[in-house]
Design a protein around this motif. Structure first.
Motif, PDB file in Angstrom:
ATOM      1  N   VAL A   1       6.087 101.869  27.706  1.00 18.13           N
ATOM      2  CA  VAL A   1       6.767 101.728  26.413  1.00 18.13           C
ATOM      3  C   VAL A   1       5.925 100.855  25.484  1.00 18.13           C
ATOM      4  O   VAL A   1       5.701 101.185  24.315  1.00 18.13           O
ATOM      5  CB  VAL A   1       8.180 101.129  26.595  1.00 18.13           C
ATOM      6  CG1 VAL A   1       8.775 100.731  25.250  1.00 18.13           C
ATOM      7  CG2 VAL A   1       9.088 102.119  27.317  1.00 18.13           C
ATOM      8  N   GLY A   2       5.445  99.727  26.022  1.00 18.76           N
ATOM      9  CA  GLY A   2       4.608  98.836  25.219  1.00 18.76           C
ATOM     10  C   GLY A   2       3.358  99.519  24.718  1.00 18.76           C
ATOM     11  O   GLY A   2       2.983  99.400  23.541  1.00 18.76           O
TER      12      GLY A   2
ATOM     13  N   GLY B   1       8.890  99.715  39.480  1.00 16.39           N
ATOM     14  CA  GLY B   1       8.595 100.922  38.722  1.00 16.39           C
ATOM     15  C   GLY B   1       9.135 100.849  37.303  1.00 16.39           C
ATOM     16  O   GLY B   1       8.529 101.393  36.369  1.00 16.39           O
ATOM     17  N   PHE B   2      10.283 100.174  37.131  1.00 17.36           N
ATOM     18  CA  PHE B   2      10.842 100.044  35.784  1.00 17.36           C
ATOM     19  C   PHE B   2       9.959  99.137  34.929  1.00 17.36           C
ATOM     20  O   PHE B   2       9.783  99.385  33.736  1.00 17.36           O
ATOM     21  CB  PHE B   2      12.276  99.516  35.826  1.00 17.36           C
ATOM     22  CG  PHE B   2      12.951  99.548  34.480  1.00 17.36           C
ATOM     23  CD1 PHE B   2      13.410 100.743  33.959  1.00 17.36           C
ATOM     24  CD2 PHE B   2      13.096  98.394  33.731  1.00 17.36           C
ATOM     25  CE1 PHE B   2      14.015 100.792  32.700  1.00 17.36           C
ATOM     26  CE2 PHE B   2      13.695  98.434  32.486  1.00 17.36           C
ATOM     27  CZ  PHE B   2      14.163  99.636  31.973  1.00 17.36           C
ATOM     28  N   HIS B   3       9.381  98.102  35.550  1.00 16.70           N
ATOM     29  CA  HIS B   3       8.466  97.237  34.794  1.00 16.70           C
ATOM     30  C   HIS B   3       7.233  98.029  34.349  1.00 16.70           C
ATOM     31  O   HIS B   3       6.725  97.841  33.237  1.00 16.70           O
ATOM     32  CB  HIS B   3       8.063  96.025  35.632  1.00 16.70           C
ATOM     33  CG  HIS B   3       9.210  95.113  35.943  1.00 16.70           C
ATOM     34  ND1 HIS B   3      10.019  94.583  34.961  1.00 16.70           N
ATOM     35  CD2 HIS B   3       9.698  94.646  37.118  1.00 16.70           C
ATOM     36  CE1 HIS B   3      10.950  93.829  35.514  1.00 16.70           C
ATOM     37  NE2 HIS B   3      10.782  93.860  36.819  1.00 16.70           N
ATOM     38  N   GLU B   4       6.752  98.926  35.210  1.00 20.23           N
ATOM     39  CA  GLU B   4       5.634  99.782  34.833  1.00 20.23           C
ATOM     40  C   GLU B   4       6.033 100.707  33.682  1.00 20.23           C
ATOM     41  O   GLU B   4       5.251 100.956  32.770  1.00 20.23           O
ATOM     42  CB  GLU B   4       5.167 100.609  36.031  1.00 20.23           C
ATOM     43  CG  GLU B   4       4.381  99.810  37.050  1.00 20.23           C
ATOM     44  CD  GLU B   4       3.123  99.199  36.442  1.00 20.23           C
ATOM     45  OE1 GLU B   4       2.365  99.930  35.748  1.00 20.23           O
ATOM     46  OE2 GLU B   4       2.902  97.989  36.638  1.00 20.23           O
TER      47      GLU B   4
ATOM     48  N   LEU C   1      -2.060  90.021  27.538  1.00 19.95           N
ATOM     49  CA  LEU C   1      -1.596  89.343  26.323  1.00 19.95           C
ATOM     50  C   LEU C   1      -0.092  89.205  26.304  1.00 19.95           C
ATOM     51  O   LEU C   1       0.465  88.195  25.866  1.00 19.95           O
ATOM     52  CB  LEU C   1      -2.049  90.138  25.090  1.00 19.95           C
ATOM     53  CG  LEU C   1      -1.614  89.595  23.722  1.00 19.95           C
ATOM     54  CD1 LEU C   1      -2.329  88.282  23.417  1.00 19.95           C
ATOM     55  CD2 LEU C   1      -1.917  90.616  22.642  1.00 19.95           C
ATOM     56  N   VAL C   2       0.621  90.220  26.821  1.00 20.61           N
ATOM     57  CA  VAL C   2       2.080  90.222  26.755  1.00 20.61           C
ATOM     58  C   VAL C   2       2.676  90.214  28.154  1.00 20.61           C
ATOM     59  O   VAL C   2       3.677  90.852  28.407  1.00 20.61           O
ATOM     60  CB  VAL C   2       2.588  91.429  25.939  1.00 20.61           C
ATOM     61  CG1 VAL C   2       2.219  91.289  24.481  1.00 20.61           C
ATOM     62  CG2 VAL C   2       2.032  92.733  26.497  1.00 20.61           C
ATOM     63  N   ARG C   3       2.057  89.493  29.051  1.00 20.39           N
ATOM     64  CA  ARG C   3       2.521  89.437  30.429  1.00 20.39           C
ATOM     65  C   ARG C   3       3.966  88.969  30.511  1.00 20.39           C
ATOM     66  O   ARG C   3       4.413  88.168  29.707  1.00 20.39           O
ATOM     67  CB  ARG C   3       1.567  88.485  31.169  1.00 20.39           C
ATOM     68  CG  ARG C   3       2.082  87.743  32.288  1.00 20.39           C
ATOM     69  CD  ARG C   3       1.067  86.739  32.814  1.00 20.39           C
ATOM     70  NE  ARG C   3      -0.318  87.021  32.468  1.00 20.39           N
ATOM     71  CZ  ARG C   3      -1.280  86.139  32.636  1.00 20.39           C
ATOM     72  NH1 ARG C   3      -1.035  84.955  33.116  1.00 20.39           N
ATOM     73  NH2 ARG C   3      -2.514  86.449  32.309  1.00 20.39           N
ATOM     74  N   ARG C   4       4.732  89.516  31.476  1.00 20.11           N
ATOM     75  CA  ARG C   4       6.139  89.142  31.653  1.00 20.11           C
ATOM     76  C   ARG C   4       6.244  87.666  31.978  1.00 20.11           C
ATOM     77  O   ARG C   4       5.416  87.103  32.688  1.00 20.11           O
ATOM     78  CB  ARG C   4       6.771  89.934  32.829  1.00 20.11           C
ATOM     79  CG  ARG C   4       6.940  91.384  32.565  1.00 20.11           C
ATOM     80  CD  ARG C   4       7.935  91.979  33.534  1.00 20.11           C
ATOM     81  NE  ARG C   4       7.745  91.542  34.897  1.00 20.11           N
ATOM     82  CZ  ARG C   4       6.973  92.154  35.781  1.00 20.11           C
ATOM     83  NH1 ARG C   4       6.268  93.205  35.419  1.00 20.11           N
ATOM     84  NH2 ARG C   4       6.883  91.724  37.016  1.00 20.11           N
TER      85      ARG C   4
END
Length: 199
Positions: free
Chosen positions: A183-184, A175-178, A195-198
């Motif tokens: 934020v992004g 959930g924090f990654h979501e 484009l900005v995958r972890r």
């Protein structure tokens, strides 16, 4: 009796790291020589081998903090040639640990100490400058870039504050990654999850 091996191999940076850990855990009162010596398994004599006084230790700890949390973080983010990826990587890098957040907030709150205030101010200015450069690279005017940089930094500080004071408010785990994707999407024009995958 002092562990001779510990005394002989302990470096000034070990003291600085222990100081940062103590400040993160206990606030500025954690910067006390005797408890730090006990934590490191040495006597106060080891401290005076490396430092003139407590203030010299604080200077070393602040230098270590600035290097790790600003110099190295910005250098890693700067490896990205695409400004969107650069911003996304900076946000991931700055997310950091709860300890890093508590440490930052403790140092930022110690503005009555000129040495600390000067370092925190320099760190903030360098981070804002980096953010502005990223937004300008995305086509923002200097005024727009400045405003976006302040907004991004405000969100960063607010997240640190929530993590410390109301950790149950922020989502956990995946959930924090979501949340970081949100934020992004809010802070990076043209944000794309692929484009900005972890990493």
């Amino acid at each position: 009796m002092e562990n001779r091996r510990a005394r002989d191999t302990l470096r000034a940076e070990d003291w600085a790291e222990a100081a940062l850990q103590a400040i993160a855990a206990e606030g500025m009162r954690g910067l006390s020589v005797e408890p730090l010596a006990r934590t490191l398994g040495v006597t106060k004599g080891s401290f005076y081998w490396h430092f003139r006084n407590r203030n010299a230790l604080l200077e070393a700890a602040l230098a270590l903090w600035e290097r790790r949390e600003t110099d190295e973080v910005l250098a890693r983010a700067a490896e990205e040639t695409d400004p969107r990826k650069r911003l996304a990587r900076l946000f991931r890098e700055a997310d950091g640990s709860r300890r890093a957040g508590r440490l930052y907030l403790t140092l930022a709150g110690a503005s009555d100490q000129p040495l600390i205030a000067a370092v925190v101010r320099r760190v903030m200015e360098r981070r804002l400058e980096f953010l502005q450069e990223c937004y300008r690279a995305l086509g923002a005017t200097p005024e727009q870039a400045g405003a976006r940089a302040v907004l991004a930094y405000s969100m960063f500080l607010g997240t640190l504050q929530l993590r410390r004071d109301a950790p149950d408010v922020l989502p956990q785990g995946e959930g924090f990654h979501e949340y970081m994707h949100l934020v992004g999407e809010s802070l990076i024009p043209g944000y794309d999850r692929e484009l900005v995958r972890r990493r």
